[in-house]
Write an enzyme that holds these catalytic residues in place. Structure first.
Site, PDB file in Angstrom:
ATOM      1  N   CYS A  91       8.289  20.071 -35.820  1.00 36.09           N
ATOM      2  CA  CYS A  91       8.457  21.498 -35.553  1.00 36.09           C
ATOM      3  C   CYS A  91       8.716  21.664 -34.063  1.00 36.09           C
ATOM      4  O   CYS A  91       8.055  21.023 -33.247  1.00 36.09           O
ATOM      5  CB  CYS A  91       7.183  22.250 -35.961  1.00 36.09           C
ATOM      6  SG  CYS A  91       7.233  24.002 -35.548  1.00 36.09           S
ATOM      7  N   HIS A 133       9.609  25.670 -44.441  1.00 37.42           N
ATOM      8  CA  HIS A 133       9.011  25.578 -43.105  1.00 37.42           C
ATOM      9  C   HIS A 133       9.245  26.880 -42.326  1.00 37.42           C
ATOM     10  O   HIS A 133       8.320  27.423 -41.715  1.00 37.42           O
ATOM     11  CB  HIS A 133       9.615  24.369 -42.377  1.00 37.42           C
ATOM     12  CG  HIS A 133       9.072  24.147 -41.002  1.00 37.42           C
ATOM     13  ND1 HIS A 133       8.271  23.076 -40.685  1.00 37.42           N
ATOM     14  CD2 HIS A 133       9.196  24.865 -39.851  1.00 37.42           C
ATOM     15  CE1 HIS A 133       7.933  23.148 -39.403  1.00 37.42           C
ATOM     16  NE2 HIS A 133       8.492  24.217 -38.873  1.00 37.42           N
ATOM     17  N   GLU A 134      10.489  27.389 -42.389  1.00 37.68           N
ATOM     18  CA  GLU A 134      10.812  28.596 -41.618  1.00 37.68           C
ATOM     19  C   GLU A 134      10.157  29.842 -42.213  1.00 37.68           C
ATOM     20  O   GLU A 134       9.677  30.695 -41.475  1.00 37.68           O
ATOM     21  CB  GLU A 134      12.338  28.787 -41.491  1.00 37.68           C
ATOM     22  CG  GLU A 134      13.078  27.640 -40.802  1.00 37.68           C
ATOM     23  CD  GLU A 134      12.429  27.163 -39.509  1.00 37.68           C
ATOM     24  OE1 GLU A 134      11.865  27.983 -38.761  1.00 37.68           O
ATOM     25  OE2 GLU A 134      12.479  25.942 -39.254  1.00 37.68           O
ATOM     26  N   HIS A 137       6.669  30.079 -41.075  1.00 40.47           N
ATOM     27  CA  HIS A 137       6.544  30.638 -39.723  1.00 40.47           C
ATOM     28  C   HIS A 137       6.448  32.157 -39.776  1.00 40.47           C
ATOM     29  O   HIS A 137       5.715  32.769 -39.006  1.00 40.47           O
ATOM     30  CB  HIS A 137       7.763  30.273 -38.863  1.00 40.47           C
ATOM     31  CG  HIS A 137       7.623  28.976 -38.129  1.00 40.47           C
ATOM     32  ND1 HIS A 137       6.608  28.734 -37.222  1.00 40.47           N
ATOM     33  CD2 HIS A 137       8.369  27.853 -38.134  1.00 40.47           C
ATOM     34  CE1 HIS A 137       6.746  27.517 -36.714  1.00 40.47           C
ATOM     35  NE2 HIS A 137       7.803  26.952 -37.264  1.00 40.47           N
TER      36      HIS A 137
HETATM   37 ZN    ZN Z   1       8.489  25.055 -37.034  1.00 36.93          ZN
END
Ligand code: ZN
Length: 165
Positions: A91, A133-134, A137
């Site tokens: 990341c 993953h995004e 966030h």
């Molecule tokens: Zn990330």
């Protein structure tokens, strides 16, 4: 736009749904594309550049050279999760840290593009992983949240260093 590192509280905030795709969102997306290109990352979410907005960019050209433009995704929602794969992940907000993370193998998601059109995507393997993953966030969820307590304990010193920087 400088990328925020673990320890910055903005990374833990749930991002705001974008109601109006105006000039400020367009500028934010463009700035993020530049940062993502410079960092040569697979994806970047707005909180990582200090904006708590539900917007992320997926660096498709880095995964497939036939694709010319990165994908801008506004208010993404995952609708389907299937299977499970364990794979190494990093990341941009955790420089130098790579850990194995279990994620669904296949996903389907919807979101808006920069013109406000409703888009639908299906993805598998690496691309599914980047989408997950995004979107994590945007919910204030970070890479390390997927680790067992023991694995996180092993990273304790590295994480402490990142926080101090
Ligand atoms: Zn990330």
């Amino acid at each position: 736009m400088p990328i925020r590192i673990f320890g910055d509280p903005v990374l833990r905030k749930k991002a705001q749904v974008i109601e109006n795709i105006d000039g400020s969102i367009d500028r934010l997306a463009r700035g993020m594309m530049e940062s993502l290109n410079q960092a040569r990352g697979l994806g970047l979410a707005a909180p990582q550049v200090g904006h708590s907005k539900a917007l992320c960019i997926i660096n498709l050209p880095l995964m497939n050279e036939k694709i010319k433009h990165p994908l801008v995704l506004i208010n993404p929602k995952i609708h389907l999760r299937e299977g499970e794969v364990n794979y190494e992940e990093g990341c941009l907000s955790f420089p130098g840290i790579y850990v194995d993370v279990k994620r669904p193998q296949k996903i389907a998601l919807t979101g808006l593009d920069l013109d406000g059109n409703e888009m639908e995507y299906e993805a598998g393997d690496i691309l599914a992983r980047v989408f997950l993953h995004e979107t994590d966030h945007l919910n204030g969820v970070l890479l390390i949240d997927h680790l067992s307590t023991i694995k996180r304990q092993l990273l304790k010193n590295k994480l402490k260093k990142l926080k101090q920087e």
